[in-house]
Write a protein that holds these residues in place. Structure first.
Motif, PDB file in Angstrom:
ATOM      1  N   THR A  79       0.806  -1.229   0.000  1.00  0.00           N
ATOM      2  CA  THR A  79       0.000   0.000   0.000  1.00  0.00           C
ATOM      3  C   THR A  79       0.835   1.273   0.000  1.00  0.00           C
ATOM      4  OG1 THR A  79      -0.136   0.025   2.434  1.00  0.00           O
ATOM      5  CG2 THR A  79      -1.876  -1.156   1.242  1.00  0.00           C
ATOM      6  N   MET A  80       2.106   1.181   0.340  1.00  0.00           N
ATOM      7  CA  MET A  80       2.889   2.399   0.557  1.00  0.00           C
ATOM      8  C   MET A  80       3.033   3.244  -0.711  1.00  0.00           C
ATOM      9  SD  MET A  80       6.722   0.764   0.921  1.00  0.00           S
ATOM     10  CE  MET A  80       7.543  -0.026  -0.463  1.00  0.00           C
ATOM     11  N   ARG A  81       2.928   2.626  -1.890  1.00  0.00           N
ATOM     12  CA  ARG A  81       3.135   3.363  -3.130  1.00  0.00           C
ATOM     13  C   ARG A  81       1.847   3.919  -3.719  1.00  0.00           C
ATOM     14  NH1 ARG A  81       0.635   0.498  -6.646  1.00  0.00           N
ATOM     15  NH2 ARG A  81       1.169   2.011  -8.262  1.00  0.00           N
ATOM     16  N   LEU A  82       0.694   3.554  -3.213  1.00  0.00           N
ATOM     17  CA  LEU A  82      -0.570   3.810  -3.905  1.00  0.00           C
ATOM     18  C   LEU A  82      -0.783   5.284  -4.221  1.00  0.00           C
ATOM     19  CD1 LEU A  82      -2.935   1.273  -2.104  1.00  0.00           C
ATOM     20  CD2 LEU A  82      -2.071   1.191  -4.445  1.00  0.00           C
ATOM     21  N   PHE A  83      -0.671   6.156  -3.230  1.00  0.00           N
ATOM     22  CA  PHE A  83      -0.772   7.591  -3.478  1.00  0.00           C
ATOM     23  C   PHE A  83       0.576   8.293  -3.314  1.00  0.00           C
ATOM     24  CE2 PHE A  83      -5.430   7.217  -2.752  1.00  0.00           C
ATOM     25  CZ  PHE A  83      -5.841   7.853  -3.906  1.00  0.00           C
ATOM     26  N   ALA A  84       1.450   7.740  -2.465  1.00  0.00           N
ATOM     27  CA  ALA A  84       2.744   8.389  -2.216  1.00  0.00           C
ATOM     28  C   ALA A  84       3.552   8.517  -3.502  1.00  0.00           C
ATOM     29  CB  ALA A  84       3.531   7.596  -1.166  1.00  0.00           C
ATOM     30  N   GLU A  85       3.523   7.491  -4.331  1.00  0.00           N
ATOM     31  CA  GLU A  85       4.263   7.550  -5.588  1.00  0.00           C
ATOM     32  C   GLU A  85       3.671   8.595  -6.523  1.00  0.00           C
ATOM     33  OE1 GLU A  85       6.164   4.330  -8.651  1.00  0.00           O
ATOM     34  OE2 GLU A  85       4.044   4.074  -8.127  1.00  0.00           O
ATOM     35  N   GLU A  86       2.332   8.689  -6.548  1.00  0.00           N
ATOM     36  CA  GLU A  86       1.682   9.703  -7.388  1.00  0.00           C
ATOM     37  C   GLU A  86       2.083  11.102  -6.938  1.00  0.00           C
ATOM     38  OE1 GLU A  86      -0.164   9.051  -9.958  1.00  0.00           O
ATOM     39  OE2 GLU A  86      -1.103   7.089  -9.723  1.00  0.00           O
ATOM     40  N   ARG A  87       2.152  11.304  -5.629  1.00  0.00           N
ATOM     41  CA  ARG A  87       2.534  12.627  -5.108  1.00  0.00           C
ATOM     42  C   ARG A  87       3.993  12.925  -5.401  1.00  0.00           C
ATOM     43  NH1 ARG A  87      -0.281  13.906   0.631  1.00  0.00           N
ATOM     44  NH2 ARG A  87       0.895  15.794   0.191  1.00  0.00           N
ATOM     45  N   ARG A  88       4.857  11.919  -5.285  1.00  0.00           N
ATOM     46  CA  ARG A  88       6.279  12.145  -5.535  1.00  0.00           C
ATOM     47  C   ARG A  88       6.546  12.474  -7.002  1.00  0.00           C
ATOM     48  NH1 ARG A  88      10.454   9.117  -7.332  1.00  0.00           N
ATOM     49  NH2 ARG A  88       9.116   7.272  -7.516  1.00  0.00           N
ATOM     50  N   LEU A  89       5.823  11.807  -7.899  1.00  0.00           N
ATOM     51  CA  LEU A  89       6.018  12.029  -9.331  1.00  0.00           C
ATOM     52  C   LEU A  89       5.250  13.243  -9.843  1.00  0.00           C
ATOM     53  CD1 LEU A  89       5.809   8.342 -10.611  1.00  0.00           C
ATOM     54  CD2 LEU A  89       7.870   9.712 -10.213  1.00  0.00           C
ATOM     55  N   GLY A  90       4.381  13.808  -9.005  1.00  0.00           N
ATOM     56  CA  GLY A  90       3.600  14.969  -9.413  1.00  0.00           C
ATOM     57  C   GLY A  90       2.440  14.627 -10.329  1.00  0.00           C
ATOM     58  N   THR A  91       2.013  13.366 -10.333  1.00  0.00           N
ATOM     59  CA  THR A  91       0.916  12.939 -11.218  1.00  0.00           C
ATOM     60  C   THR A  91      -0.423  12.853 -10.492  1.00  0.00           C
ATOM     61  OG1 THR A  91       1.455  10.609 -10.790  1.00  0.00           O
ATOM     62  CG2 THR A  91       2.468  11.642 -12.714  1.00  0.00           C
ATOM     63  N   LEU A  92      -0.430  13.150  -9.195  1.00  0.00           N
ATOM     64  CA  LEU A  92      -1.685  13.038  -8.452  1.00  0.00           C
ATOM     65  C   LEU A  92      -2.705  14.055  -8.940  1.00  0.00           C
ATOM     66  CD1 LEU A  92      -3.355  11.769  -6.243  1.00  0.00           C
ATOM     67  CD2 LEU A  92      -2.270  13.301  -4.588  1.00  0.00           C
ATOM     68  N   GLU A  93      -2.264  15.295  -9.189  1.00  0.00           N
ATOM     69  CA  GLU A  93      -3.187  16.315  -9.680  1.00  0.00           C
ATOM     70  C   GLU A  93      -3.774  15.909 -11.029  1.00  0.00           C
ATOM     71  OE1 GLU A  93      -0.384  16.899  -8.233  1.00  0.00           O
ATOM     72  OE2 GLU A  93      -1.009  18.040  -6.470  1.00  0.00           O
ATOM     73  N   LEU A  94      -2.939  15.334 -11.891  1.00  0.00           N
ATOM     74  CA  LEU A  94      -3.427  14.864 -13.183  1.00  0.00           C
ATOM     75  C   LEU A  94      -4.443  13.743 -12.999  1.00  0.00           C
ATOM     76  CD1 LEU A  94      -3.297  14.799 -16.293  1.00  0.00           C
ATOM     77  CD2 LEU A  94      -1.377  13.204 -16.086  1.00  0.00           C
ATOM     78  N   LEU A  95      -4.163  12.854 -12.068  1.00  0.00           N
ATOM     79  CA  LEU A  95      -5.076  11.744 -11.802  1.00  0.00           C
ATOM     80  C   LEU A  95      -6.436  12.250 -11.337  1.00  0.00           C
ATOM     81  CD1 LEU A  95      -5.550   8.665 -11.429  1.00  0.00           C
ATOM     82  CD2 LEU A  95      -4.640   8.924  -9.105  1.00  0.00           C
ATOM     83  N   LEU A  96      -6.417  13.297 -10.513  1.00  0.00           N
ATOM     84  CA  LEU A  96      -7.663  13.829  -9.960  1.00  0.00           C
ATOM     85  C   LEU A  96      -8.467  14.628 -10.985  1.00  0.00           C
ATOM     86  CD1 LEU A  96      -6.447  14.890  -6.399  1.00  0.00           C
ATOM     87  CD2 LEU A  96      -7.693  12.818  -7.057  1.00  0.00           C
TER      88      LEU A  96
END
Length: 251
Positions: A79-96
């Motif tokens: 589970t550690m990578r599920l959102f943390a990786e998105e935040r580190r790569l800066g892709t979370l905003e794109l995902l949302l």
């Protein structure tokens, strides 16, 4: 229709990210190695000291408890990578920005993780199958035990998903997921160390106490509700974190 296709596309992407990397295979190897070790040693112990008594009920209870312990250490790694990786790569905003509700994004990530966990648990079905070939037994306790393991694992995964949404560090997310789970296990395992006044509270909140009936072949609606409630609370908290991030992004 578009939302449904996007959801399944995201769900498949999450599965590919699991099975396309090496981590899931390393975790699977370690998980099966430890559970296989516990299966062998537990069975050897009960066969050696069972004195001809029907040992199946106690054996499965001990094995399910041991598998539960291995899950505590395996799930944070998944589970550690599920959102943390998105935040580190800066892709979370794109995902949302996908044409999906936040709930669908959370469901896709949690669902993919649960599929991986279910695959790990499914692989351990070879243990009762091997025993059944030698000594047939009633499968009811097995069904109850695996139901409890899946509910426990889903609750732990939902908690890990929530922690992962709080940070961009996978190491920190894994640590903050595993430590509270380990603490709850220690409190449940060594109840004598808890103050008598706090013991009822520990028993009420501990996931491991609520797993106990499943391990002995009992599916109680109260325990099912407890795990369902725990999963719901963690998902709700994750949605609030994503919602807060979106509001900050609009400022």
């Amino acid at each position: 229709m578009i939302a449904a296709r996007t959801f399944w596309a995201l769900f498949r992407k999450e599965l590919r990210s699991y099975f396309g990397g090496s981590l899931v295979y390393l975790v699977s190897g370690a998980f099966l190695a430890y559970t296989g070790y516990y299966f062998h040693t537990d069975l050897t112990y009960f066969v050696t000291f069972g004195f001809g008594v029907n040992i199946m009920e106690n054996f499965w209870q001990l094995l399910f408890m041991d598998i539960r312990l291995v899950l505590i250490f395996a799930i944070p790694l998944l589970t550690m990578r599920l959102f943390a990786e998105e935040r580190r790569l800066g892709t979370l905003e794109l995902l949302l920005t996908y044409p999906l509700r936040d709930g669908a994004v959370v469901a896709a990530k949690l669902g993919a993780c649960v599929v991986v966990i279910a695959s790990l648990l499914g692989a351990t079905l070879v243990y009762p199958w091997l025993v059944y070939r030698i000594q047939p037994f009633d499968w009811t306790p097995i069904v109850a035990g695996y139901t409890g393991l899946l509910l426990l694992a889903t609750a732990c995964a939902a908690y890990g998903l929530f922690i992962s949404s709080l940070t961009d560090s996978q190491v920190l997310a894994g640590f903050l997921t595993s430590m509270p789970l380990l603490l709850l296990w220690l409190l449940s395992w060594n109840e004598a160390a808890s103050a008598s006044g706090s013991l009822p509270f520990v028993r009420a909140v501990s996931m491991f106490n609520h797993f106990q009936p499943f391990s002995v072949g009992i599916i109680d609606a109260r325990d099912v509700f407890y795990f369902g409630f725990a999963i719901g609370v963690c998902v709700w908290a994750t949605l609030r974190v994503l919602e807060a991030r979106q509001w900050r992004g609009r400022r």
